[in-house]
Design an enzyme around this catalytic site. Structure first.
Site, PDB file in Angstrom:
ATOM      1  N   LYS A   9      86.468 117.024  39.731  1.00 15.92           N
ATOM      2  CA  LYS A   9      86.499 115.698  40.341  1.00 15.92           C
ATOM      3  C   LYS A   9      85.179 115.412  41.068  1.00 15.92           C
ATOM      4  O   LYS A   9      84.385 116.306  41.332  1.00 15.92           O
ATOM      5  CB  LYS A   9      87.661 115.588  41.334  1.00 15.92           C
ATOM      6  CG  LYS A   9      89.037 115.867  40.741  1.00 15.92           C
ATOM      7  CD  LYS A   9      89.399 114.916  39.632  1.00 15.92           C
ATOM      8  CE  LYS A   9      90.842 115.143  39.182  1.00 15.92           C
ATOM      9  NZ  LYS A   9      91.195 114.346  37.988  1.00 15.92           N
ATOM     10  N   ASN A  10      84.974 114.146  41.426  1.00 19.13           N
ATOM     11  CA  ASN A  10      83.769 113.799  42.201  1.00 19.13           C
ATOM     12  C   ASN A  10      83.685 114.637  43.470  1.00 19.13           C
ATOM     13  O   ASN A  10      82.603 115.046  43.889  1.00 19.13           O
ATOM     14  CB  ASN A  10      83.777 112.320  42.547  1.00 19.13           C
ATOM     15  CG  ASN A  10      83.510 111.441  41.349  1.00 19.13           C
ATOM     16  OD1 ASN A  10      83.961 111.732  40.242  1.00 19.13           O
ATOM     17  ND2 ASN A  10      82.779 110.354  41.546  1.00 19.13           N
TER      18      ASN A  10
END
Length: 398
Positions: free
Chosen positions: A211-212
Site C-alpha cells: 500500500k501507499n
C-alpha cells in the site's frame, strides 16, 4: 533512493526495498526501542501512530488492527447492524471487502462501477436502494416480495482515488444508512480537499506492505470521529475486553503489533512526499502513453486528488492482454493484473446468484486492466522503458 536502471535490470511493480532504504535507520532505532522494553503488543508506538494517523486522516480517532480485512469487519460490527442486513459495495473490488461483510454476519449487495472511472456508480446504488425500498413496501402490504434489508453503504476508494462521496452521502441520508469507507488504497487522497477516511461514519484501511503506507507485514486501522464507534472497535478487536479478563461483549483478536507501528510511523512522515512523487510519475506515464490509441489511460474523478496506488491502463479489445503482460515480463518489467475475476464471479460468492453479464462495467474492466510499475522512487528512465516496451507489445499483438 533509486537513481537509475540499466536497460536489462528488472523493474518491479512495487519497489519495497527502495522504500525501506529511506526509513531503515529510523525503523532500526524504533525496533531497538521496542526490543529493549518488550512492549510488543499495545506498546507506546501503537498509541502514537494512532494519534498521528487520525490527525493525518482528519478524524478524531484511529484504532490499529491486525489487517485491513479485520478493519472492515470491525467497522461493520461496531455499527451493530441487523443480522443478515445488506451492505452495498462495488463488484470490482478485492474479495476482502465482501469477505468482511459476510464475516460480520451481513449480506453483500453488489452494484456496478461507472465505466469511466471504475468507481462505485451512485446511479446503480440509487436503483438498488429504490428497488429495496419497493420490496419493503410490498412486504408491508402483504404482497409477494423479498423484505428489503439494506443497512449500510460500503464504497471502495479504488487505485488511489475516492469514490464519489457526495452523491453517496446524499443517498445514505435519504435512506437513513451509515456509510463505511473502504480506504485501503487511498491513504493521503482527498476529495474536494477532504481526506480519505473522514467522509463516512467510519472507515477502514489496510497497511499491507504494497500500500501507499505499508507495514512490514499485515496491519490495518479504523478511523472515525464518533467516540462510541472508536470505543466499540477497540473493544471488539481486543476480545471484547476493556479490562483484563473481563469481556463485555463477544470479540476477537485483531490488534496492531508495536513493531508494525514503528514502521508505519516512520513511513507516515514521508507519505505526503511519496504521494507527490506518485502523482509526478503518473503524469509522466500520461505523457509517455498519450499517443497509444490501443489503450485507455486511467481517469481521475473531478474533485479528487489522486495518490496513484495503482496505475492501471485498459487494453482495448482485439489485443491480447495476456500476451502483452507476457512481453512485459519477458523484458523484466513487473506489470500485473488486479482483480481479473469480479466478486460476483468468484466461486466463493456463487450463492449471491449473479452470473456473467450481471455487472458489465466491472466485467469489462476485469478483462482489460493492466497495472504498470509505479512507486515513489521510480525513475524517468524506468518509466520510459516501460512505455516503449508496452508500445512494442501493443504493435506485435495487433
Amino acid at each position: 533512493m533509486t537513481t537509475g536502471t540499466p536497460a536489462d535490470d528488472p523493474i518491479p511493480l512495487v519497489d519495497l526495498r527502495a522504500a525501506h532504504a529511506e526509513v531503515a535507520e529510523q525503523v532500526r532505532e524504533g525496533f531497538d526501542r521496542v526490543l529493549a522494553t518488550g512492549a510488543y503488543i499495545k506498546g507506546p508506538d501503537v498509541g502514537a501512530f494512532e494519534q498521528e494517523y487520525a490527525a493525518f486522516s482528519g478524524t478524531r480517532h484511529c484504532v490499529g488492527t491486525a489487517n485491513g480485512t479485520d478493519a472492515v469487519e470491525l467497522a461493520l460490527r461496531a455499527l451493530e447492524l441487523p443480522p443478515g442486513g445488506g451492505v452495498v459495495l462495488p463488484a470490482n473490488t478485492f474479495v476482502a471487502t465482501a469477505e468482511a461483510v459476510v464475516r460480520a454476519g451481513l449480506r453483500p449487495v453488489l452494484v456496478d462501477a461507472d465505466p469511466e472511472h471504475l468507481l462505485i456508480d451512485p446511479a446503480r446504488v440509487a436503483e438498488t436502494l429504490e428497488a429495496d425500498g419497493g420490496a419493503v413496501a410490498a412486504a408491508a402490504a402483504g404482497r409477494d416480495g423479498r423484505p428489503g434489508r439494506i443497512t449500510a453503504l460500503l464504497p471502495v476508494h479504488l487505485n488511489g482515488q475516492l469514490a464519489p462521496m457526495r452523491p453517496l452521502l446524499d443517498l445514505a441520508a435519504e435512506y437513513g444508512l451509515p456509510v463505511v469507507e473502504d480506504a485501503a488504497q487511498s491513504q493521503g487522497a482527498t476529495q474536494h480537499g477532504r481526506p480519505s477516511g473522514s467522509w463516512g461514519r467510519v472507515a477502514a484501511t489496510s497497511f499491507y506492505p504494497g500500500k501507499n503506507l505499508g507495514a512490514y507485514g499485515d496491519a490495518g486501522a479504523v478511523t472515525t470521529s464518533h467516540d462510541a464507534l472508536a470505543d466499540a472497535v477497540r473493544l471488539i478487536g481486543d476480545h471484547g475486553s476493556g479490562r483484563k479478563y473481563l469481556h463485555d461483549r463477544f470479540g476477537f483478536n485483531s490488534r496492531m503489533d508495536t513493531l508494525q507501528a514503528v514502521v508505519l510511523r516512520a513511513k507516515l512522515r514521508r507519505l505526503p512526499a511519496w504521494n507527490a512523487a506518485r502523482r509526478a510519475a503518473a503524469a509522466r506515464y500520461h505523457a509517455l502513453l498519450a499517443d497509444l490509441d490501443t489503450l485507455t489511460l486511467p481517469r481521475t474523478l473531478p474533485g479528487n486528488e489522486h495518490v496513484w496506488h495503482l496505475y492501471a491502463v485498459r487494453i482495448h479489445p482485439g489485443r491480447s492482454r495476456d500476451a502483452i503482460l507476457a512481453a512485459l515480463h519477458e523484458a523484466g518489467i513487473g506489470a500485473g493484473i488486479h482483480y481479473p475475476v469480479p466478486v460476483h464471479l468468484q466461486p466463493a460468492f456463487r450463492s449471491l446468484g449473479h452470473g456473467p453479464g450481471s455487472f458489465p462495467a466491472a466485467e469489462q474492466a476485469a478483462r482489460e486492466l493492466l497495472t504498470l510499475p509505479l512507486f515513489p522512487q521510480i525513475t524517468e528512465a524506468q518509466q520510459t522503458r516501460v512505455a516503449e516496451t508496452l508500445a512494442k507489445a501493443l504493435t506485435r499483438t495487433s
